[in-house]
Every structure is written in structure tokens, then in C-alpha cells.
Design an enzyme around this catalytic site. Structure first.
Site, PDB file in Angstrom:
ATOM      1  N   LYS A  70       2.764  -2.591   6.161  1.00 50.74           N
ATOM      2  CA  LYS A  70       2.970  -2.462   4.720  1.00 50.74           C
ATOM      3  C   LYS A  70       4.392  -2.018   4.395  1.00 50.74           C
ATOM      4  O   LYS A  70       4.960  -2.405   3.370  1.00 50.74           O
ATOM      5  CB  LYS A  70       1.941  -1.499   4.124  1.00 50.74           C
ATOM      6  CG  LYS A  70       0.504  -2.065   4.149  1.00 50.74           C
ATOM      7  CD  LYS A  70       0.418  -3.408   3.443  1.00 50.74           C
ATOM      8  CE  LYS A  70      -0.999  -3.939   3.365  1.00 50.74           C
ATOM      9  NZ  LYS A  70      -1.088  -5.229   2.643  1.00 50.74           N
ATOM     10  N   SER A 130       0.827  -1.202   0.000  1.00 49.97           N
ATOM     11  CA  SER A 130       0.000   0.000   0.000  1.00 49.97           C
ATOM     12  C   SER A 130       0.863   1.253   0.000  1.00 49.97           C
ATOM     13  O   SER A 130       1.991   1.239   0.514  1.00 49.97           O
ATOM     14  CB  SER A 130      -0.894   0.006   1.245  1.00 49.97           C
ATOM     15  OG  SER A 130      -1.531   1.256   1.424  1.00 49.97           O
ATOM     16  N   TYR A 176      -1.008  -0.849  10.712  1.00 54.52           N
ATOM     17  CA  TYR A 176      -1.286  -1.163   9.309  1.00 54.52           C
ATOM     18  C   TYR A 176      -0.216  -0.539   8.406  1.00 54.52           C
ATOM     19  O   TYR A 176       0.358  -1.215   7.536  1.00 54.52           O
ATOM     20  CB  TYR A 176      -2.669  -0.662   8.896  1.00 54.52           C
ATOM     21  CG  TYR A 176      -2.993  -0.994   7.455  1.00 54.52           C
ATOM     22  CD1 TYR A 176      -3.383  -2.277   7.100  1.00 54.52           C
ATOM     23  CD2 TYR A 176      -2.883  -0.040   6.453  1.00 54.52           C
ATOM     24  CE1 TYR A 176      -3.642  -2.613   5.773  1.00 54.52           C
ATOM     25  CE2 TYR A 176      -3.142  -0.359   5.129  1.00 54.52           C
ATOM     26  CZ  TYR A 176      -3.532  -1.635   4.796  1.00 54.52           C
ATOM     27  OH  TYR A 176      -3.774  -1.962   3.483  1.00 54.52           O
TER      28      TYR A 176
END
Length: 248
Positions: A164, A147, A160
Site C-alpha cells: 500500500k 490504506s 500488505y
């Protein structure tokens, strides 16, 4: 080799392929000749994907459905073992499954951190290890879905973004390690995409709308992507006609 049949005889696993980018990707692979392994937790969604594959002309003999949470290592084993048992080979592994957090748990807590890092990083690491002996035989390919948030802080769910960023470097390391075995390893940094993924973060709708508006302002095309656009990139990178691209 035409684009219509570039995956003839190839076998593809896409984790988290019952919805969103994973679903769009598995449908593209199937339509272009691949035997496909569909994975997810919702039996209803998995059945829906299977029916879409059948409607697209993919015969049942080229479809394998694996249901289960990737929190369970036995599901990792089943993904690889049942693929080899049914199809006799593995050519492409798409590590798409990820979580933004767990319902009812503060994503920034240690419990939230552990849950996110487990699925978004550790599971990918283990699946790459399990798949490697089979991908070496086919000179196959791995694509990890990361991402753009790997490059920017996300205070509401820091783990999160961290996961990534870790996945980017995991990809670089596996690319270097597996290149000598003839296995290509790449990452697709999916930007803002119109799926239900962001709603699973548990944020209020007004917060999500605000985020969407602010992020879209930073995108040159002034819009979010859709799952099919991301799937197009994933399929092209994984294609056996793409013989020289590795993520370093």
C-alpha cells in the site's frame, strides 16, 4: 449537472467489485447513470451484484460482468478490451482489488510477498498502462484504493503494508505522468472499514477483535467506517464534476 445524473454516458471499471467497498462503489456508479464493468472471481457474488444493479434500475445494456483472477494477465486484457467492445469508451478506472495474503501461505514469506505485491501493485500498474490510451480520449480518471496501513507497520502481514505504501507512490507517479494527457489520478486511503476483507487475512477471531478495538481507539469518530461511506468518497473523487484534484 445534478448528482443524480453526473455519470450519464460514462463508463466505469471497478476491479474487485463483487464485495465490500468495490461492490458499494459499483452500485453507486450505476445508480448515478454510469455503464459499469463488474469484476470478481465468485460467479455467485457477481450475479448478486448484477441483480442488485438491475433492481436499482440499471438496464442490462449498461452492465458488463468480467469473472477471473487478476493473477492472469488475460483477465486484465479482457477488462479493457471487452469494455471498449461493449461500450466504445472508458472514462473511469477504479483499482480496488487487493489481497491481504493467500490462504495457507505465510504472508511474510517470499511466496506471500510475491503474491501480495503482484495483485496489489503490479496489476494496478499494468491496468493503468492498458487504460491510459482510452482515458486520454475521454479525459478520464483513475482512483487507486490504498490504506492507512501504508503509514504504519503490520508485523503479521508486512507485505500488505509495504504494497500500500508502494501504491501511494505509484499513484503520485502516474498522476504526474498522465496530467499532461488530461487524466486525473488519485488514491483513497481507506481506513478501518467493516467488510470481510480483514477476516481473509486468516487471523483468529479474537485477534481480529483485538485489532478492531485497538484501532478504533485511535479514530476520532470512535468507530470503523462502512463500505458505503468509502464508496461515497471514491465516487466523488472520480466524478467528472471534480476537475482539478490529482494526487501529488
Amino acid at each position: 449537472m445534478s448528482s443524480a445524473n453526473r455519470f450519464d454516458g460514462k463508463v466505469v471499471i471497478v476491479t474487485g467489485s463483487s464485495a465490500g467497498i468495490g461492490r458499494a462503489s459499483i452500485l453507486r456508479f450505476g445508480k448515478e447513470g454510469a455503464s459499469v464493468v463488474v469484476h470478481g472471481q465468485s460467479k455467485e457474488k457477481l450475479e448478486s451484484v448484477k441483480q442488485d444493479l438491475l433492481k436499482a434500475g440499471v438496464p442490462e445494456s449498461r452492465i458488463l460482468v468480467i469473472a477471473g483472477s487478476l493473477e492472469d494477465e488475460s483477465v486484465h486484457d479482457r477488462l479493457i478490451d471487452e469494455t471498449i467492445k461493449k461500450f466504445g469508451r472508458l472514462d473511469i478506472l477504479i483499482n480496488n482489488a487487493a489481497i491481504p495474503g493467500k490462504p495457507g501461505i505465510d504472508s511474510n514469506s517470499m511466496e506471500g510477498y510475491d503474491a501480495i505485491m503482484n495483485i496489489n501493485v503490479r496489476v494496478v500498474y499494468r491496468l493503468c498502462q492498458l487504460a491510459t490510451p482510452h482515458l486520454e480520449k475521454t479525459k478520464g480518471s483513475i482512483v487507486n484504493i490504498t490504506s492507512d496501513l501504508s503509514e504504519r507497520p503490520m508485523p503479521r502481514t508486512m507485505p500488505y503494508s509495504i504494497s500500500k505504501a508502494a501504491l501511494n507512490h505509484l499513484t503520485r507517479n502516474f498522476a504526474r505522468l498522465l496530467a499532461e494527457k488530461g487524466i486525473r489520478v488519485n488514491a483513497v486511503g481507506a481506513g478501518l472499514t467493516e467488510t470481510d476483507f480483514i477476516t481473509r487475512m486468516g487471523m483468529p477471531k479474537e485477534v481480529i477483535d483485538h485489532i478492531m478495538t485497538d484501532v478504533i481507539k485511535t479514530i476520532p469518530l470512535q468507530r470503523a467506517s462502512n463500505a458505503d461511506e468509502q464508496a461515497e468518497m471514491i465516487v466523488n473523487i472520480a466524478s467528472p464534476t471534480n476537475t482539478y484534484m490529482i494526487h501529488l
